[in-house]
Design a protein around this motif. Structure first.
Motif, PDB file in Angstrom:
ATOM      1  N   UNK A   1      17.231 -63.239  13.436  1.00 46.74           N
ATOM      2  CA  UNK A   1      17.367 -64.661  13.084  1.00 46.74           C
ATOM      3  C   UNK A   1      16.980 -65.551  14.265  1.00 46.74           C
TER       4      UNK A   1
ATOM      5  N   UNK B   1      13.800 -68.977  15.524  1.00 49.60           N
ATOM      6  CA  UNK B   1      13.891 -70.193  16.337  1.00 49.60           C
ATOM      7  C   UNK B   1      12.999 -70.106  17.577  1.00 49.60           C
TER       8      UNK B   1
ATOM      9  N   UNK C   1      14.584 -70.519   5.629  1.00 55.40           N
ATOM     10  CA  UNK C   1      14.411 -71.966   5.440  1.00 55.40           C
ATOM     11  C   UNK C   1      15.467 -72.761   6.197  1.00 55.40           C
ATOM     12  N   UNK C   2      16.621 -72.133   6.460  1.00 51.36           N
ATOM     13  CA  UNK C   2      17.650 -72.810   7.236  1.00 51.36           C
ATOM     14  C   UNK C   2      17.302 -72.806   8.719  1.00 51.36           C
ATOM     15  N   UNK C   3      16.404 -71.924   9.108  1.00 50.37           N
ATOM     16  CA  UNK C   3      15.856 -71.927  10.466  1.00 50.37           C
ATOM     17  C   UNK C   3      14.604 -72.821  10.444  1.00 50.37           C
ATOM     18  N   UNK C   4      13.958 -73.007  11.582  1.00 50.91           N
ATOM     19  CA  UNK C   4      12.783 -73.901  11.559  1.00 50.91           C
ATOM     20  C   UNK C   4      11.533 -73.237  10.991  1.00 50.91           C
ATOM     21  N   UNK C   5      11.626 -72.700   9.794  1.00 49.45           N
ATOM     22  CA  UNK C   5      10.454 -72.178   9.084  1.00 49.45           C
ATOM     23  C   UNK C   5      10.339 -72.934   7.768  1.00 49.45           C
ATOM     24  N   UNK C   6       9.124 -73.054   7.264  1.00 50.28           N
ATOM     25  CA  UNK C   6       8.926 -73.737   5.984  1.00 50.28           C
ATOM     26  C   UNK C   6       8.548 -72.706   4.925  1.00 50.28           C
TER      27      UNK C   6
ATOM     28  N   UNK D   1      11.832 -79.730   9.747  1.00 50.67           N
ATOM     29  CA  UNK D   1      11.668 -78.442  10.407  1.00 50.67           C
ATOM     30  C   UNK D   1      12.019 -78.561  11.893  1.00 50.67           C
TER      31      UNK D   1
END
Lengths: 265, 316
Positions: free
Chosen positions: B113, B117, A107-112, B85
């Motif tokens: 990780x 991105x 969630x801290x990355x661009x995923x929902x 997002x």
């Protein structure tokens, strides 16, 4: 590719595509433990088939003019795919949600949270497909099935997996600890496996129980699996596919909503 | 590189993070109560406050992980939570609790990780050695996560937060539970990032950490901002410059009788009297004359400001 290009490509990527990041992460972990996992996938059905199929089968004799082991093997495809998807979407998903905080990192990355739940759903379905494939291989090995036609059960194994993954993810979204899943198995999964024609034909059950069974996903799974591997008549093949799809999709939709609320507290 | 950054700083004069009138309540209780602040590009901004002050909730709102009841947030010029997002492509996060992936090695953690991105694995693997070098984990690429110390895990979490080369980093209590050596390593790493022009937003309850790292500090208590300025100005404007900590037998009675008239402010906590003053000489002489009392003289620091603003009560 430059950063900007990556960014543009990624931010345009639709949700289904982003869910694959989650699938890939889980697949990478699975690959590390692949040997153990595959042995488990093969050994469990073998034990059941030998122990129950031949042991209990010797007492039972034939069912519908076939050895009991043949009848049981097709049921095992459903039982095993159901278990595989359920364990993944309950215990493993809960570990990633609560214990390891893997979802938090995502969630801290661009995923929902929708991406994550969809990814977990697809992955649990994939795991079910692996188990289903393992059992089919065992069935070929025992000479229970022959030719290419039984391969048609594999997409159904995926579908069964997605159906139970959908339900299990809803359960996970409510879970406070692993203990919660015991209720799900003891109160729902195990009784259902006796109601759905896995170990013995549905026709052994009283009329009312038979009717009730057709509201459960596992009865439809068993009907499809026996039809496609053994050529048994399928009463309502399209309805069966629709029921499994509905359990999977409705489960997914509820789980998405629930997890979204849970993670945004 | 530097020239580009300086140039960029001129082009984007708008704040990197702009929070206006943020309100978040949980079942009727305000956790964040009308909070507004702006963080400039390249600034290191600290959120300070006792437990339950609303720091983490504010941070989570800024990342778009929870929706505020009202107020507006712009992160890197994108509205949050609406485009959160998308905004997170330019953001790195070091969470309060480590969430490294225990199933992967150190390098795999970075590569996996990076994939979130949309950074291809090949490119992520190429970036990994420099990131690990930076985090002091250069020779640990193949190590398992469970084999790392707490400080190493923190540094890896920081390296992971940099995998997308973010403009802005959010760090939630980055050095909590670390030993002094490990804290200093993290501080060094954060200073270097600040020098590179990254915007840093960190929460902490270590005053020395805040004083050392932050250009500006925002002190929060019970969901509200109660002070916002540079560490130096907070100390200069809010507190007397000299503190005498007096302890010994009967200090409470002594504080009331002797210290009160001589110091601007006196607080008794347990067996210690904290005397805040501009002119400590008379008070020091008074301590000398009383048998059984000992005194520590020191300059006022941020902790004194913090205690003055938020009180000495324990918050759980």
């Amino acid at each position: 590719m430059t950063d900007v290009a990556i960014e543009q490509q990624a931010s345009r990527s639709p949700q289904g595509w982003r869910a694959l990041h989650v699938v890939r992460r889980n697949a990478l972990v699975w690959r590390k433990l692949m040997i153990t996992s595959l042995i488990g996938n093969l050994a469990e059905p073998l034990i059941y088939l030998v122990g129950l199929g031949y042991g209990v089968g010797a007492l039972i004799g034939e069912i519908d003019g076939r050895p009991y082991v043949t009848f049981l093997a097709a049921g095992m495809i459903c039982y095993s795919t159901m278990n595989s998807a359920s364990f993944e979407a309950l215990y493993s998903a809960f570990a990633r949600m609560q214990v390891q905080r893997t979802w938090e990192g995502m969630l801290h990355a661009p995923l929902t949270s929708d991406d994550i739940v969809t990814g977990e759903w697809l992955w649990a379905g994939t795991k079910a497909l692996f188990s289903g494939t393992a059992i089919l291989l065992v069935m070929y090995g025992f000479g229970i099935v022959r030719g290419f036609a039984p391969l048609a059960v594999l997409p159904v194994a995926l579908l069964i997996g997605l159906a139970f993954a959908g339900i299990a993810l809803v359960v996970t979204s409510f879970a406070k600890s692993y203990d919660f899943f015991t209720y799900y198995f003891v109160l729902l999964v195990t009784p259902m496996s006796f109601l759905s024609g896995i170990y013995f034909p549905l026709s052994q059950l009283p009329e009312a129980a038979q009717t009730a069974a057709w509201f459960l996903p596992l009865a439809h799974a068993a009907s499809l699996a026996r039809g496609l591997t053994l050529g048994d008549p399928m009463p309502w093949p399209l309805l069966s596919v629709a029921v499994l799809l509905a359990y999977g999709l409705v489960g997914l939709a509820i789980a998405k909503r629930r997890v979204r609320q849970r993670l945004s507290r | 590189m530097l020239a580009q950054r300086v140039h960029a700083a001129h082009v984007y004069s708008r704040p990197m993070l702009d929070v206006q009138n943020l309100i978040k309540t949980y079942s009727g209780r305000s956790v964040v109560d009308d909070v507004s602040f702006q963080v400039a590009r390249g600034e290191c901004f600290g959120l300070l406050g006792p437990n339950g002050a609303g720091k983490t909730t504010t941070l989570r709102c800024c990342l778009g992980l929870i929706a505020p009841d009202s107020g507006s947030i712009r992160l890197g010029d994108l509205p949050v939570p609406q485009a959160a997002r998308e905004a997170r492509y330019r953001v790195g996060v070091v969470p309060q609790y480590d969430n490294l992936d225990p199933d992967f090695t150190v390098t795999e953690n970075l590569v996996v990780y990076a994939r979130y991105f949309g950074i291809p694995a090949r490119e992520a693997r190429a970036r990994a050695p420099a990131l690990l070098e930076y985090a002091g984990l250069g020779d640990r690429g193949d190590a398992k996560i469970e084999a790392l110390s707490g400080g190493m895990k923190r540094r890896l979490t920081l390296a992971r937060a940099l995998v997308n080369d973010p403009d802005i980093l959010f760090l939630d209590e980055p050095t909590t539970a670390l030993d002094p050596q490990a804290r200093h390593l993290i501080w060094d790493a954060l200073r270097r990032l600040a020098k590179q022009g990254k915007t840093l937003i960190l929460t902490t309850h270590f005053m020395d950490e805040a004083e050392r790292l932050c250009d500006r500090l925002c002190v929060m208590d019970a969901g509200r901002i109660i002070a916002l300025d540079t560490p130096r100005r907070l100390i200069d404007s809010l507190i007397e410059p000299v503190v005498l900590e007096v302890y010994g037998d009967g200090v409470a009675e002594w504080a009331e009788r002797v210290a009160r008239p001589l110091a601007e402010r006196v607080e008794v906590s347990g067996e210690t009297a904290f005397c805040y003053t501009h002119a400590p000489e008379a008070l020091l002489a008074a301590v000398e004359q009383t048998a059984g009392l000992r005194v520590l003289r020191r300059a006022a620091n941020l902790e004194d400001v913090f205690i003055k603003l938020t009180g000495r009560d324990i918050r759980d």
